[in-house]
Motif scaffolding. Sequence first.
Motif, PDB file in Angstrom:
ATOM      1  N   SER A 111       3.810  -0.370   4.501  1.00 26.24           N
ATOM      2  CA  SER A 111       2.823   0.658   4.839  1.00 26.24           C
ATOM      3  C   SER A 111       2.478   1.483   3.600  1.00 26.24           C
ATOM      4  CB  SER A 111       3.359   1.574   5.940  1.00 26.24           C
ATOM      5  OG  SER A 111       4.489   2.276   5.483  1.00 26.24           O
ATOM      6  N   VAL A 112       1.224   1.886   3.519  1.00 24.80           N
ATOM      7  CA  VAL A 112       0.723   2.617   2.361  1.00 24.80           C
ATOM      8  C   VAL A 112       0.493   4.075   2.719  1.00 24.80           C
ATOM      9  CG1 VAL A 112      -1.205   2.838   0.737  1.00 24.80           C
ATOM     10  CG2 VAL A 112      -0.365   0.565   1.372  1.00 24.80           C
ATOM     11  N   ARG A 113       0.996   4.948   1.885  1.00 28.64           N
ATOM     12  CA  ARG A 113       0.728   6.380   1.982  1.00 28.64           C
ATOM     13  C   ARG A 113       0.398   6.864   0.583  1.00 28.64           C
ATOM     14  NH1 ARG A 113       5.051   5.160   4.864  1.00 28.64           N
ATOM     15  NH2 ARG A 113       6.473   5.677   3.163  1.00 28.64           N
ATOM     16  N   ARG A 114      -0.512   7.822   0.473  1.00 29.63           N
ATOM     17  CA  ARG A 114      -0.895   8.321  -0.844  1.00 29.63           C
ATOM     18  C   ARG A 114       0.220   9.175  -1.437  1.00 29.63           C
ATOM     19  NH1 ARG A 114      -6.271   9.535   1.625  1.00 29.63           N
ATOM     20  NH2 ARG A 114      -7.711   7.893   0.960  1.00 29.63           N
ATOM     21  N   GLY A 115       0.588   8.857  -2.667  1.00 31.85           N
ATOM     22  CA  GLY A 115       1.619   9.601  -3.361  1.00 31.85           C
ATOM     23  C   GLY A 115       1.071  10.809  -4.104  1.00 31.85           C
ATOM     24  N   PRO A 116       1.933  11.571  -4.778  1.00 32.39           N
ATOM     25  CA  PRO A 116       1.540  12.818  -5.442  1.00 32.39           C
ATOM     26  C   PRO A 116       0.591  12.634  -6.621  1.00 32.39           C
ATOM     27  CG  PRO A 116       3.802  12.223  -5.998  1.00 32.39           C
ATOM     28  CD  PRO A 116       3.371  11.296  -4.909  1.00 32.39           C
ATOM     29  N   GLN A 117       0.503  11.436  -7.175  1.00 33.08           N
ATOM     30  CA  GLN A 117      -0.372  11.230  -8.321  1.00 33.08           C
ATOM     31  C   GLN A 117      -1.840  11.494  -7.988  1.00 33.08           C
ATOM     32  OE1 GLN A 117       1.961   7.361  -9.175  1.00 33.08           O
ATOM     33  NE2 GLN A 117       0.757   7.681 -11.012  1.00 33.08           N
ATOM     34  N   HIS A 118      -2.211  11.269  -6.740  1.00 38.68           N
ATOM     35  CA  HIS A 118      -3.611  11.476  -6.353  1.00 38.68           C
ATOM     36  C   HIS A 118      -4.007  12.941  -6.478  1.00 38.68           C
ATOM     37  CE1 HIS A 118      -4.206   7.361  -4.887  1.00 38.68           C
ATOM     38  NE2 HIS A 118      -2.945   7.438  -4.493  1.00 38.68           N
ATOM     39  N   ALA A 119      -3.116  13.824  -6.084  1.00 39.90           N
ATOM     40  CA  ALA A 119      -3.398  15.260  -6.217  1.00 39.90           C
ATOM     41  C   ALA A 119      -3.482  15.652  -7.684  1.00 39.90           C
ATOM     42  CB  ALA A 119      -2.322  16.075  -5.510  1.00 39.90           C
ATOM     43  N   GLU A 120      -2.626  15.076  -8.504  1.00 36.67           N
ATOM     44  CA  GLU A 120      -2.650  15.377  -9.941  1.00 36.67           C
ATOM     45  C   GLU A 120      -3.965  14.938 -10.572  1.00 36.67           C
ATOM     46  OE1 GLU A 120       0.735  13.377 -11.494  1.00 36.67           O
ATOM     47  OE2 GLU A 120       2.172  14.490 -10.252  1.00 36.67           O
ATOM     48  N   ILE A 121      -4.471  13.792 -10.165  1.00 34.28           N
ATOM     49  CA  ILE A 121      -5.753  13.303 -10.691  1.00 34.28           C
ATOM     50  C   ILE A 121      -6.879  14.247 -10.275  1.00 34.28           C
ATOM     51  CG2 ILE A 121      -7.434  11.426 -10.562  1.00 34.28           C
ATOM     52  CD1 ILE A 121      -4.985   9.540 -10.120  1.00 34.28           C
ATOM     53  N   ALA A 122      -6.867  14.679  -9.018  1.00 30.58           N
ATOM     54  CA  ALA A 122      -7.908  15.592  -8.544  1.00 30.58           C
ATOM     55  C   ALA A 122      -7.905  16.886  -9.353  1.00 30.58           C
ATOM     56  CB  ALA A 122      -7.703  15.883  -7.060  1.00 30.58           C
ATOM     57  N   ARG A 123      -6.735  17.431  -9.597  1.00 29.42           N
ATOM     58  CA  ARG A 123      -6.659  18.679 -10.366  1.00 29.42           C
ATOM     59  C   ARG A 123      -7.134  18.458 -11.801  1.00 29.42           C
ATOM     60  NH1 ARG A 123      -1.448  18.790  -7.794  1.00 29.42           N
ATOM     61  NH2 ARG A 123      -1.501  20.129  -5.939  1.00 29.42           N
ATOM     62  N   ALA A 124      -6.802  17.313 -12.381  1.00 27.54           N
ATOM     63  CA  ALA A 124      -7.240  17.013 -13.747  1.00 27.54           C
ATOM     64  C   ALA A 124      -8.756  16.894 -13.838  1.00 27.54           C
ATOM     65  CB  ALA A 124      -6.583  15.726 -14.229  1.00 27.54           C
TER      66      ALA A 124
END
Length: 232
Positions: free
Chosen positions: A18-31
């Motif tokens: 199963s796939v769940r979005r990890g914390p890297q996605h939030a970091e990319i958005a902030r960047a």
Amino acid sequence: MPAYQAVLFDFFGTLTRSVRRGPQHAEIARALGCDPQAVLNVLDRTFAVRARGQFGSAEATLRWVTEQAGGSPRPAQLQAAVPARVDALKADTELRADAEPVLRELKRRGLRTAVISDCTHELPAFLPSLPIAPLLDEKVFSVEVGRCKPDPEIYLEACWRLRVAPEDCLYVGDGGSHELTGAAAVGMTPVRLAAPDLTDHLVFDRDDDFAGLGVPSLSALLELLDRVPALN
């Protein structure tokens, strides 16, 4: 002669856990100067159009997503964010423990194999680095062919590449994107993977009305193939 000539697989939630979005996605958005939740909202509501490649390249698509979320990214920010998204999606992806052994066994039995995935630009970028890549005869990505499941053309594209007829194909998927009813509509035999971990899987347009064959694991697929003559 085997009852089938090819086995086609969905990727996310089927060959992977199963796939769940990890914390890297939030970091990319902030960047990129955006609120992470705003970006996630855009990603969720626009998955299908992005998976058809409607906005062009990975960078152009990410620019569009960022602007929809209220950002104004600079070129350098986008250039850095594109490979970061590839890394983020790869980090979200864990192959099932039996994916590689099952694919090897299918090849040993002389069956052709393929993956058909509704995906954005990231999967074609990282799938070649996975250990299952050499075990897949063909890889059909929606973002490259401009079609998403259950559009008949995406299934028929895989058949054309494999040089097999739809009725000679078994299609295995967790049921996202109405993929199982779509596979049945073109003449394939669909099988739902109903693994326990999929209860919290990130999925769009689940095929909830499908009432056909099902297996609890990829390994169980081999047992199903062993008794296919009794099913036909």
